[in-house]
Design an enzyme around this catalytic site. Structure first.
Site, PDB file in Angstrom:
ATOM      1  N   THR A 157       0.818  -1.208   0.000  1.00 46.37           N
ATOM      2  CA  THR A 157       0.000   0.000   0.000  1.00 46.37           C
ATOM      3  C   THR A 157       0.852   1.259   0.000  1.00 46.37           C
ATOM      4  OG1 THR A 157      -1.633  -1.207   1.287  1.00 46.37           O
ATOM      5  CG2 THR A 157      -1.825   1.182   1.271  1.00 46.37           C
ATOM      6  N   GLY A 201       2.443  -2.742   8.525  1.00 45.98           N
ATOM      7  CA  GLY A 201       2.719  -3.035   9.925  1.00 45.98           C
ATOM      8  C   GLY A 201       4.144  -3.521  10.091  1.00 45.98           C
ATOM      9  N   GLU A 227      -7.299  -5.528   4.310  1.00 49.17           N
ATOM     10  CA  GLU A 227      -7.520  -6.747   3.524  1.00 49.17           C
ATOM     11  C   GLU A 227      -8.713  -6.620   2.577  1.00 49.17           C
ATOM     12  OE1 GLU A 227      -5.484  -9.456   3.535  1.00 49.17           O
ATOM     13  OE2 GLU A 227      -4.177  -8.384   4.918  1.00 49.17           O
TER      14      GLU A 227
END
Lengths: 675, 675
Positions: A154, A193, A437
């Site tokens: 992303t 993350g 997701e």
């Protein structure tokens, strides 16, 4: 810290006695809670294993969650890293392996507050997209946490639309290297993350260029921080994206790349490779990787998302039989709030929903295993169906669980709003699941696209995937219910759901076709139908869940008591869905207005039925107090004592207020002479 | 802190240029934004005053909100106290008075992040319930912050049901004192703001006992902390209740009282008094106090709740024309996400709702002023109606605003979930409003109780309060719309709403009556109808809001352009309500299925119409960037730059991670030899 024990009403939460109002609820259970727990766990053996793991975790002060609600973002992160490293150690000591049954119970016991979830995605992406040599090089290091990786896909300006990613990887034949760059601010990697503060390495997705030609997105592995002192590698700008609504324990990060050179070997090359002379070679199909991604998405539902709804229900329902407020009968004591119809209406359909979603797991697994077997044989036929199923289910489940946690929070009144109830953190975590997701609206539309194709196949007489086979069955005209009792027949309500799904899809498809026929561009016509296509996809998913609940209840035929209560839950889930979407069912005229009144009556009756078993039904989820981490939801029901004990531990009660000394004290002095 | 300016794409957010995609939206406005702003402010003079106040506040570093999202609960509290004390100073310097027009603009500019809100309630309760002597003694001290008070009503075990409060105040004739006690843990005062760490005094509600007889709830004023050193008074246990979902800046507290003696003069005695010999004297009617409480509840809506929805819309809509994602047309650049119908469906009805609620203010004020005049003349006839109106409006407005903020948050995808978007804090603050100042389900049921009485009055030919007069109008049979254009006629949709409200109430009342006639106890029958009574109350409130929107549009007849866009918003609000509750309207057969298809078509067409003016419509709310405090919502639209700049300021990027040194460094060393 205040300590007051006058008149003995202030009990320690460590005591074993149970609030009598809560205890009374357990005495009248219509079924064996222990037996239902075993069924929910998929067998009593699993329950035993789970409890053994929970005992190990909860008895270990290294895993304590005691002060979690008082910690800063930084403290949450530090604790998550510490626990993750420690868990690795403890698992090794206990002989629990990464692919063994215990690991998921560890996550459950720890409430998911661990670091390195995306590190696992980093590993999975290497396992799926890497060559055997790449796997042999990186996986052993990652497995031992000797490196920590992130999965950098992303970008600041790009999420859903992967083709739009802007990071570039240009191959230079002369040096045999790729040069990676972040060409604009919107191309900065954002959100991954484990990136913000932990990761040493990253799998980075970038547009591959060879001799000026773009070959699309590929994955590259690169080092982003020094293994010696953790400083960013030259040309790497990396940091933490700051506070979020939740997930404070995760260091979501940003990453900019300025002329980072990596060797040719660092492109993950199982399915495509760049040869030394710049030749691009495509090899086999990477569709199996697609399957892996689908499964990752789905696993999150059953390991994280749905359990959070189960927890929220546990907390809110236990609290609702301890809390008494107002009077039902003027002469009586104040009533348990779960005895109010409006409270039942808030919580009991959610309880039914929790069961409905939990039971979907077996169905999805079966679907996946079938698909996996076929795909291993290079048969990709079931992939679109599996994609449509999991997209829609992910969207509907995260939507419902998020909304459900909010209802639970508000149903607990002011105390639900206290962080100590555990409900704010459940809600704010669930809210993220609607976006990560796969954004839910986008996912519903993917399911809708599949369904529109299936409907076209029906009309042209082509074969239809099993999941959508119902679209070709003959229309049954009108609902066959004559009394409100008829609406407790699964055939009756399943057929209503089928009819609704078929009709909503048919209407949307007809509108779409009409627009195209009257000259609209295909994509513009699609856009003008998307509100209705989303409705159709939701109705489809709802139908799938109802059908699966019915099938699950049928399979419980050797468990009479449990089958009975499960049937009530199934009825409640189905009728609540009709009651909450009356327009969908009335619109087609399939259900008449009189029949809708029967649905309402049956639905409201069911609330009173389920209410009697509400506490045993949440007890069966068998969450430990440590895992719930809620002052309102603990097994013993000592709600007020626990709120008071926990509040006293808040740092706001430990620190001397600077505000008093600096701003208030001088003002208060002025009142001294007057009072 | 990373500083990277390569290729010039990283702009300071201080620059004056506006993102071109956002700029383009402003070029095509169909109306004068400045004129609409003046209307929303209630006149151009107000706009000028507001902007002058905002200029003062925002130019003062003492009021900066710059690091708000990075602060701990403790830091938020300290900052709120500091700003509140400082604001008092600055207002004095500026010559702004407590009852002047500027104060509400100060709150708006500061985003409500001030302390001492409940201190105001403390003052208001003394003003309403205190004698002239009591007012003369306490108010001057409180007004200067020489004392800080709290309003201690809610208890750990008691919120909604005031009669159930357990704190006791026993009058002792021999000492002429009241002795206050917290007899059980559930009687502990819990939640009052400004109590946890600030307050020196409290108005405490307790059951008054004289010579063993209970006289019900009364208000007592007592000192809870030393004015010298802020330590709790003897017998007082007081502290902060700890972290919450939001409101970290407020020190919600707990308070236990052990044999606290206060003089007879400390019972607030405007309406009831205890004489030295223990005689209890009731004096006049305290109903005017009731009115004051209603108004406090309602003021929160227009000063806090509704503005938060306006802000959320501003943020989400501006972001939705800057954010581009995927392609509508394969050949085009990526599309603005506001061009997707699904995004319009999420945001534009909320925009219409924001206007609908904002416009309710005039209506409610008119109602209140009429009531106030009458009540001053000891005529309390309009009080039930006013109570029903404000209860229902409080519930529907907080419900919709909370749900709306969540939609805005999710409509911004991942970035909405970042605290820096400003949306998580708007949502989590709004969530509290559904519970405080009256739990929404309880409030809806109070409105329903009023409506059931009105319906009974209709049937028995008695006079009906104006608000419910529609219940007696003749049923018009079927909806008179023949084309989808007919659904843009206010008479048509207003009548549909009226019919729905009448029918839902009628059905619930009929069921209630049936249950009673068949032998059910009144209270049990009521409980069994509450789900449907809540539906009826919601339908009533919805109708009131629609009617008022129509009336507001009519009044804009001298503002042709603005009337036109306001009419579109009104249509959208009304048709979205039908589209989202089709069952309610179809059930009675008032709207046919064909007509419902017209509603859908008209509704979807309106989305495209409003979309063109979406940005000007949020610009007209005229929030300053400082007040929005959002990386996504600023006027210039430099979303990505601001996210990146703000993230860099996060403490997680300033602190060296202890986790690295303690847990990760030793592990990473092992990889050094292998990489």
């Amino acid at each position: 810290m205040a300590q007051w024990n006058r008149s003995g009403y202030f009990r320690s939460s460590g005591s074993r006695d149970v609030n009598p109002d809560l205890e009374a609820e357990r005495q009248t259970a219509s079924f064996s809670v222990e037996r239902l727990t075993a069924i929910l766990d998929g067998g009593a053996d699993n329950t035993r294993t789970r409890r053994a793991v929970e005992a190990v975790i909860h008895s270990d002060p290294g895993f304590s969650r005691e002060n979690q609600y008082f910690q800063s973002q930084n403290e949450r992160y530090e604790a998550a890293v510490r626990k993750s490293v420690y868990l690795k150690e403890r698992m090794h000591q206990m002989g629990w392996t990464e692919d063994g049954p215990e690991i998921k119970y560890c996550f459950r016991a720890l409430g998911g507050d661990l670091a390195f979830n995306v590190h696992r995605v980093f590993m999975n992406s290497i396992l799926a997209l890497g060559t055997d040599e790449q796997i042999a090089k990186w996986i052993p290091l990652a497995d031992k946490y000797h490196i920590i990786g992130t999965y950098a896909q992303t970008e600041l300006g790009h999420g859903t639309f992967l083709r739009g990613l802007e990071t570039t990887a240009i191959f230079d034949i002369s040096t045999q290297e790729f040069t990676l760059n972040t060409p604009k601010i919107s191309a900065m990697k954002w959100w991954p993350g484990d990136l913000g503060r932990s990761a040493t390495h990253a799998v980075v997705f970038a547009q591959l260029y060879i001799k000026g030609k773009c070959y699309g997105l590929h994955a590259f592995i690169l080092q982003i921080r020094s293994l010696r002192d953790h400083s960013p590698a030259p040309g790497v700008i990396v940091g933490d994206i700051g506070p979020k609504m939740n997930f404070e324990h995760i260091d979501n990060g940003y990453l900019m790349l300025q002329n980072i050179n990596i060797p040719r070997e660092n492109m993950l090359s199982r399915f495509s490779q760049v040869l030394p002379d710049g030749t691009y070679v495509k090899r086999g199909s990477d569709k199996i990787n697609y399957l892996t991604m689908i499964v990752t998405r789905v696993q999150i539902l059953w390991t994280e998302v749905i359990p959070m709804l189960l927890k929220a229900c546990t907390i809110a329902i236990r609290y609702s039989v301890v809390r008494r407020q107002s009077k039902l009968n003027p002469g009586d004591p104040e009533a348990k709030i779960l005895d109010y119809q409006t409270q039942q209406q808030k919580l009991l359909p959610l309880l039914a929903t929790a069961y409905a979603f939990h039971f979907m797991n077996a169905y999805v697994n079966e679907f996946y295993n079938k698909g996996y077997t076929e795909i291993k044989q290079e048969n990709f036929d079931s992939l679109p169906e599996l994609h449509a199923l999991t997209s829609g289910l992910k969207a509907i489940i995260t939507d419902y669980c998020t909304a459900g946690a909010e209802v639970c929070l508000r149903a607990c009144g002011g105390h639900g709003y206290s962080a100590l109830s555990g409900l704010p953190s459940l809600y704010t975590k669930l809210a993220a699941s609607c976006t990560y997701e796969g954004e839910n609206t986008v996912l519903f539309l993917q399911t809708a696209r599949f369904l529109v194709k299936c409907l076209a196949a029906v009309h042209s007489g082509q074969p239809i995937p099993p999941l959508a086979a119902y679209l070709s069955s003959v229309d049954s005209g009108k609902c066959q219910a004559w009394t409100k009792m008829d609406f407790l027949k699964p055939d009756i309500y399943a057929e209503a759901y089928r009819h609704r799904a078929t009709r909503l899809l048919g209407n949307a498809a007809t509108k779409l076709q009409g627009l195209v026929q009257s000259g609209a561009e295909q994509h513009e016509a699609w856009n003008q139908c998307t509100v209705q296509l989303v409705q159709a996809a939701k109705a489809h998913c709802h139908y799938i869940v109802v059908k699966n609940f019915i099938a699950t209840v049928e399979k419980l035929r050797n468990e009479a008591e449990i089958q009975k209560i499960a049937k009530h839950l199934c009825d409640l889930f189905a009728l609540h869905g009709i009651f909450s979407n009356t327009g969908d069912f009335l619109h087609a005229g399939y259900i008449s207005r009189d029949q809708m009144d029967m649905v309402t009556a049956s639905y409201l009756n069911l609330l009173a039925v389920i209410r009697n078993d509400a506490v045993p039904l949440v007890d069966a989820f068998d969450f430990t107090d440590e895992s719930l981490n809620s002052a309102l939801g603990s097994y013993d029901g000592h709600v007020y004592q626990r709120l008071y004990e926990w509040a006293q531990k808040s740092p706001t009660n430990q620190q001397v207020s600077q505000a008093y000394a600096s701003y208030l004290k001088p003002l208060f002095q002025s009142a001294l002479s007057k009072l």
